[in-house]
Design a protein around this motif. Structure first.
Motif, mmCIF file in Angstrom:
data_model
loop_
_atom_site.group_PDB
_atom_site.id
_atom_site.type_symbol
_atom_site.label_atom_id
_atom_site.label_comp_id
_atom_site.label_asym_id
_atom_site.label_seq_id
_atom_site.Cartn_x
_atom_site.Cartn_y
_atom_site.Cartn_z
ATOM 1 N N SER A 189 46.471 41.443 49.583
ATOM 2 C CA SER A 189 47.611 40.715 49.001
ATOM 3 C C SER A 189 47.770 39.332 49.627
ATOM 4 C CB SER A 189 48.890 41.524 49.196
ATOM 5 O OG SER A 189 49.127 41.691 50.574
ATOM 6 N N ASP A 190 46.710 38.801 50.199
ATOM 7 C CA ASP A 190 46.826 37.486 50.819
ATOM 8 C C ASP A 190 46.671 36.392 49.751
ATOM 9 O OD1 ASP A 190 47.171 35.552 52.670
ATOM 10 O OD2 ASP A 190 45.112 35.614 53.439
ATOM 11 N N TYR A 191 47.576 36.406 48.823
ATOM 12 C CA TYR A 191 47.529 35.461 47.702
ATOM 13 C C TYR A 191 48.876 34.766 47.570
ATOM 14 C CZ TYR A 191 43.343 37.787 45.839
ATOM 15 O OH TYR A 191 42.093 38.293 45.655
ATOM 16 N N GLU A 192 48.815 33.578 46.986
ATOM 17 C CA GLU A 192 50.043 32.944 46.520
ATOM 18 C C GLU A 192 50.073 33.075 45.007
ATOM 19 O OE1 GLU A 192 50.640 29.533 49.930
ATOM 20 O OE2 GLU A 192 49.380 29.093 48.205
ATOM 21 N N MET A 193 51.235 33.463 44.513
ATOM 22 C CA MET A 193 51.396 33.538 43.060
ATOM 23 C C MET A 193 51.945 32.181 42.610
ATOM 24 S SD MET A 193 53.787 36.211 40.977
ATOM 25 C CE MET A 193 53.697 36.442 39.205
ATOM 26 N N LYS A 236 46.234 32.539 43.997
ATOM 27 C CA LYS A 236 45.287 31.734 44.783
ATOM 28 C C LYS A 236 45.403 32.089 46.248
ATOM 29 C CE LYS A 236 47.652 27.403 45.947
ATOM 30 N NZ LYS A 236 47.367 27.550 47.375
ATOM 31 N N ARG A 237 44.327 31.857 46.980
ATOM 32 C CA ARG A 237 44.390 32.067 48.421
ATOM 33 C C ARG A 237 45.241 30.947 49.021
ATOM 34 N NH1 ARG A 237 43.130 37.238 49.402
ATOM 35 N NH2 ARG A 237 41.063 37.808 48.641
ATOM 36 N N PRO A 238 45.897 31.199 50.172
ATOM 37 C CA PRO A 238 46.784 30.163 50.714
ATOM 38 C C PRO A 238 46.089 28.826 50.941
ATOM 39 C CG PRO A 238 47.175 32.241 51.814
ATOM 40 C CD PRO A 238 46.002 32.465 50.912
ATOM 41 N N PHE A 239 44.807 28.839 51.265
ATOM 42 C CA PHE A 239 44.145 27.566 51.555
ATOM 43 C C PHE A 239 43.431 26.984 50.332
ATOM 44 C CE2 PHE A 239 44.573 29.610 55.711
ATOM 45 C CZ PHE A 239 45.381 28.648 56.297
ATOM 46 N N THR A 240 43.551 27.635 49.208
ATOM 47 C CA THR A 240 42.913 27.090 47.997
ATOM 48 C C THR A 240 43.612 25.796 47.597
ATOM 49 O OG1 THR A 240 42.262 29.266 47.249
ATOM 50 C CG2 THR A 240 42.434 27.573 45.559
ATOM 51 N N THR A 241 42.800 24.792 47.293
ATOM 52 C CA THR A 241 43.341 23.504 46.835
ATOM 53 C C THR A 241 42.849 23.268 45.410
ATOM 54 O OG1 THR A 241 41.387 22.259 47.487
ATOM 55 C CG2 THR A 241 43.096 22.587 49.177
ATOM 56 N N HIS A 243 40.442 21.505 44.807
ATOM 57 C CA HIS A 243 38.995 21.276 44.851
ATOM 58 C C HIS A 243 38.181 22.387 45.488
ATOM 59 C CE1 HIS A 243 40.193 17.342 43.545
ATOM 60 N NE2 HIS A 243 41.012 17.268 44.572
ATOM 61 N N SER A 244 38.842 23.304 46.181
ATOM 62 C CA SER A 244 38.048 24.379 46.783
ATOM 63 C C SER A 244 38.909 25.627 46.949
ATOM 64 C CB SER A 244 37.504 23.940 48.147
ATOM 65 O OG SER A 244 38.581 23.785 49.037
ATOM 66 N N GLY A 245 38.207 26.741 47.080
ATOM 67 C CA GLY A 245 38.893 27.992 47.368
ATOM 68 C C GLY A 245 39.014 28.896 46.156
ATOM 69 N N GLU A 246 39.308 30.175 46.487
ATOM 70 C CA GLU A 246 39.374 31.228 45.460
ATOM 71 C C GLU A 246 40.674 31.160 44.658
ATOM 72 O OE1 GLU A 246 39.090 35.478 46.573
ATOM 73 O OE2 GLU A 246 37.937 34.695 48.259
ATOM 74 N N ALA A 247 40.581 31.413 43.390
ATOM 75 C CA ALA A 247 41.786 31.539 42.561
ATOM 76 C C ALA A 247 41.450 32.365 41.331
ATOM 77 C CB ALA A 247 42.306 30.176 42.142
ATOM 78 N N LEU A 248 42.483 33.042 40.871
ATOM 79 C CA LEU A 248 42.361 33.923 39.710
ATOM 80 C C LEU A 248 43.456 33.500 38.737
ATOM 81 C CD1 LEU A 248 41.075 36.740 39.016
ATOM 82 C CD2 LEU A 248 43.016 37.745 40.165
ATOM 83 N N GLY A 249 43.099 33.246 37.499
ATOM 84 C CA GLY A 249 44.119 32.851 36.512
ATOM 85 C C GLY A 249 44.246 33.926 35.454
ATOM 86 N N ILE A 250 45.479 34.236 35.080
ATOM 87 C CA ILE A 250 45.698 35.313 34.111
ATOM 88 C C ILE A 250 46.606 34.790 33.016
ATOM 89 C CG2 ILE A 250 46.732 37.613 33.824
ATOM 90 C CD1 ILE A 250 45.951 37.327 37.153
ATOM 91 N N ASN A 303 36.017 27.678 43.497
ATOM 92 C CA ASN A 303 35.938 26.225 43.676
ATOM 93 C C ASN A 303 37.234 25.492 43.377
ATOM 94 O OD1 ASN A 303 33.167 26.493 44.294
ATOM 95 N ND2 ASN A 303 32.791 26.792 42.104
ATOM 96 N N GLY A 304 38.338 26.142 43.588
ATOM 97 C CA GLY A 304 39.614 25.449 43.475
ATOM 98 C C GLY A 304 40.226 25.477 42.086
ATOM 99 N N LEU A 305 41.454 24.965 42.037
ATOM 100 C CA LEU A 305 42.241 25.083 40.800
ATOM 101 C C LEU A 305 41.689 24.227 39.669
ATOM 102 C CD1 LEU A 305 45.834 25.112 42.340
ATOM 103 C CD2 LEU A 305 44.399 27.047 41.698
ATOM 104 N N ASN A 306 41.093 23.056 40.018
ATOM 105 C CA ASN A 306 40.516 22.252 38.933
ATOM 106 C C ASN A 306 39.451 23.036 38.192
ATOM 107 O OD1 ASN A 306 41.772 19.693 38.745
ATOM 108 N ND2 ASN A 306 40.877 19.118 40.707
ATOM 109 N N SER A 307 38.628 23.749 38.939
ATOM 110 C CA SER A 307 37.550 24.476 38.267
ATOM 111 C C SER A 307 38.132 25.647 37.458
ATOM 112 C CB SER A 307 36.488 24.900 39.276
ATOM 113 O OG SER A 307 36.429 26.273 39.440
#
Ligand code: DGJ
Length: 741
Positions: A189-193, A236-241, A243-250, A303-307
């Motif tokens: 659960s280390d995600y930000e909604m 998204k993971r707390p360090f996702t920006t 330009h980088s980092g894991e994120a899941l969109g629903i 690869n971040g929110l842009n991707s």
């Protein structure tokens, strides 16, 4: 792209070059979730990922086995009450009152392509090998009911589409009291909604919260997806920006009541679900009947929110938008609303249209006020015939005259609504949504027609059809200006009243389909008091949507920035309006108003007859600019660079052509500065080794310099300027054009 079934392990593995989605049959025949993320090679059984612990104070379905408890197992489509206590994806009330179910695997099918969903919007493949589908059929033998889970994977996108269908094969009726479009459990659960919430005129504010034990959710019970929340969220993971980092969109391809929810359990797994809101919902399923949920889309990135956004943009543009306008350049429009409101005549409209044509505008849209006795917002909704006092030659005459000027013609309409003061209400006072014996609530002086009823839709279809077949109409703006209250349909029995919200939205989709079937070249822009029904479901019918009634360029920076998280620019309605702005009262330069509106569908909403010569000249230039770069803006890769909500009220974004040869970079500074710091802006998506010429200016730089050292954007606010023409000011903006040399 592949979907593999390993029988001995009961393992389904959906994969393409980017992602894997892995499902495993559990010992009890139900479906376990194994993994969704970057593509994995696979494993013969993945048994080791199913961690089994004996945990005190748990409950277990199997005698003498304290290792198997659904409470502690990652699942795909969970049910409540047989050792799992979290929110279920499915709840069925049976004849004896029980809500307990047990759906176990019976069979599956794997095939190329993707089925359309009856009466509902859905993504689709263009070629047979664009997408593959897995259907998993589950059965609850006791109640003779089947659940079909659909999983589709796209060849070119890190995305899975999901939906579910329930079929009653038994002899007793069932009540479906909850059915999500998709649910699955994440192992931590280390995600930000991140969800997009607000209100009228400040839609889609970005809200970010770290997941915490318990339930966190957003949703709508308003009968439309709403200004307040959007059926799209990100984990998204707390360090996702960006330009980088894991994120899941629903996202949910649906325009009615919805629930988007994450439940974190005491062991820090996260149950993620989205679907029709179970409150105010219950579907009566007779023997032989089936219920199909709307579709949910899951996109993922490292690869971040842009991707992540680019995946949604590509999917919607190529696999959700349909028909004649799918890949066509949208006409640049002038809308009459903020130019004239209800106060116009044919002559005033025509003189506005002539000036618009002279400025290069392509489409004139006559907004509210043209029908019945409509001179304010109190009357005439439902009477879709012209107000001959204002328009002596009717819509037919006006549309011809607008065409003769050289413009396309568009018309505003609000088909789902009825005013008490209207001919339609006098004939059919019983057609509105209202509860027997109670006075229905009003909103904007209007009531909602019962679109779950065929005869109601039929009447409205006939009226719109008469307009479209009689006059020369190229575009409709379909508005919807209030939420649904007093939900009840006079045409349904008591046990079907909780179906009305869903039947209503199916009715809306049905009218869209009927109109598009008959008028396939009609461009429809959806609108709901601005952004009250801006959702992926609507995009299936209306390839552009009015994202907010707030046309202030500065407020729009935030609204457009956040909307782009989940929606492509080619469908985001954006207009240049007058200054001071009618909602915010803010005065902004015409250049900046256009520099913001370019990054959407683009149009104007101000009185062209009152423009100065200089303004007219500038607008001509703006239209030429937009026509030149429309394709780049609408089909290029979009990158958000500086978030106006975080960077001292400075925003920047850019769009790069898919082949990397051309880019537009836009920079906006809300308040002017004195003796400002030096500034650079790191660009994205360019080719490192290619030279780019930057306009304005006379500079040529390699892509790597622009991306890693940055484009210098310091300006005259950094020092004292003696030349007035170079001075910067509040609400300043600048667009840079980059061309490969
Ligand atoms: C609300 C819309 O969002 C506006 O653009 C305008 O069309 C009005 N309705 C007209 O009543």
């Amino acid at each position: 792209m592949n979907i593999e079934y390993t029988e001995h392990a009961g393992l389904f593995h959906l994969s393409n070059n980017a992602v894997s989605y892995i499902i495993k049959l559990l010992e009890n025949g139900q479906l376990g979730h194994v993994y969704f993320g970057r593509r994995l090679m696979g494993h013969p059984d993945f048994n080791h990922r199913n961690e089994r612990m004996h945990r005190t104070i748990s409950t277990y379905p199997f005698e003498n086995d304290t290792s198997f408890s659904l409470e502690h197992i990652l699942q795909e489509f969970p049910a409540y009450g047989t050792s799992d206590f979290r929110m279920p994806a499915l709840e069925i009330q049976q004849e004896n009152g029980s809500l307990i179910t047990s759906f176990v695997y019976s069979r599956h099918r794997i095939y190329q392509g993707k089925p359309a969903l009856p009466q509902l919007p859905a993504t689709y493949g263009n070629e047979p090998d664009d997408v593959m589908t897995l259907e998993i059929h589950l059965e609850d033998e006791l109640i003779q009911t089947e659940a079909v889970l659909y999983y589709s994977i796209f060849r070119n996108y890190a995305a899975i589409a999901r939906s579910a269908k329930i079929i009653n094969h038994g002899t007793q009726p069932l009540n479906l009291t909850a059915i999500m479009s998709m649910s699955f459990d994440l192992p931590d659960s280390d995600y930000e909604m991140v969800h997009f919430s607000g209100a009228w005129a400040r839609e889609r504010g970005k809200v970010l919260r770290h997941l915490a034990p318990g339930i966190q959710s957003v949703g709508s019970l308003r009968g439309h997806s709403s200004h307040q929340h959007n059926p799209f969220f990100i984990l998204k993971r707390p360090f996702t920006t960006e330009h980088s980092g894991e994120a899941l969109g629903i996202s949910l391809l649906y325009s009615g009541n919805f629930l988007a929810q994450v439940e974190v359990d005491p062991h820090c797994t996260s149950r993620v679900m989205i679907g029709i809101h179970p409150a105010q919902f219950c579907w009566h399923l007779k023997p032989g009947e089936a219920f199909q949920t709307p579709e949910a889309l899951l996109c993922i990135t490292e690869n971040g929110l842009n991707s992540l956004s680019q995946t949604f943009h590509g999917l919607y543009r190529n696999h959700l938008l349909r028909g004649y306008w799918k890949h066509r350049a949208k006409p640049i429009l002038l809308n009459s609303w903020e130019a004239a409101y209800f106060n116009f005549t044919e002559a005033s409209i025509l003189s506005m249209a002539k000036t618009a044509y002279d400025c290069g505008i392509e489409l004139f849209v006559l907004d509210d006020g043209w029908f019945g006795n409509r001179n304010n917002d109190k009357t005439s909704l439902g009477d879709w015939f012209p107000n001959y006092n204002k328009l002596p030659d009717g819509i037919r005459g006006l549309s011809k005259k607008i065409h003769e000027i050289g413009l396309l013609f568009g018309l505003w309409i609000e088909p789902e609504m009825i005013s008490r003061e209207s001919e339609l209400f006098h004939k059919h006072p019983d057609w509105l949504i209202q509860t027997p014996g109670r006075t229905p609530c009003h909103g904007r002086n209007q009531y909602v027609l019962d679109f779950s009823r065929e005869e109601v839709r039929e009447n409205i279809f006939r009226q719109i059809d008469a307009l479209l077949s009689n006059a020369e109409i190229d575009y409709l703006k379909w508005d919807m200006n209030r939420s649904i209250t007093d939900c009840f349909s006079a045409s349904l029995p008591s046990f079907r009243q909780q179906e009305v919200f869903h039947r209503y939205i199916l009715g809306v989709y049905n009218l869209y389909e009927q109109l598009l079937d008959k008028y396939p070249r009609l461009l429809i822009e959806s609108c709901s008091g601005g952004g009250g029904r801006f959702d992926p479901g609507m995009l299936y019918y209306a390839p552009q949507g009015w994202i907010s009634d707030n046309t202030d360029a500065i407020d729009r920076l935030v609204i457009q920035y956040n909307t782009s998280m989940g929606y492509p620019l080619c469908c985001m309605g954006s207009h240049v309006s007058s200054s001071p702005n009618h909602q915010a009262g803010r005065a902004t330069p015409l250049d900046t108003r256009a520099n913001v509106a370019y990054f959407g569908t683009f149009g104007y909403e101000l009185d062209f007859t009152k423009l100065t010569d200089l303004e007219r000249k500038k607008i001509r230039e703006q239209v030429v600019f937009m026509k030149k770069y429309q394709n780049l803006i609408h089909t290029g890769l979009f990158y958000r660079l500086l978030d106006p909500q975080e960077n001292n009220r400075i925003a920047a974004w850019m769009t790069v052509s898919e082949d990397g040869t051309q880019a537009l970079v836009a920079y906006y500074r809300m308040l002017n500065e004195v003796n400002a710091p030096y500034r650079t802006l790191k660009l994205c998506g360019l080719e490192e080794k290619k030279l780019y010429r930057i306009t304005p200016g006379n500079l040529t730089c390699y892509g790597d310099e622009l991306m890693y050292a940055g484009l210098i954007i310091s300006d005259n606010s950094c020092g004292r300027v003696f030349d007035n023409s170079l001075k910067t000011y509040d609400f300043y903006s600048k667009i840079f054009i980059l061309e490969q040399v």
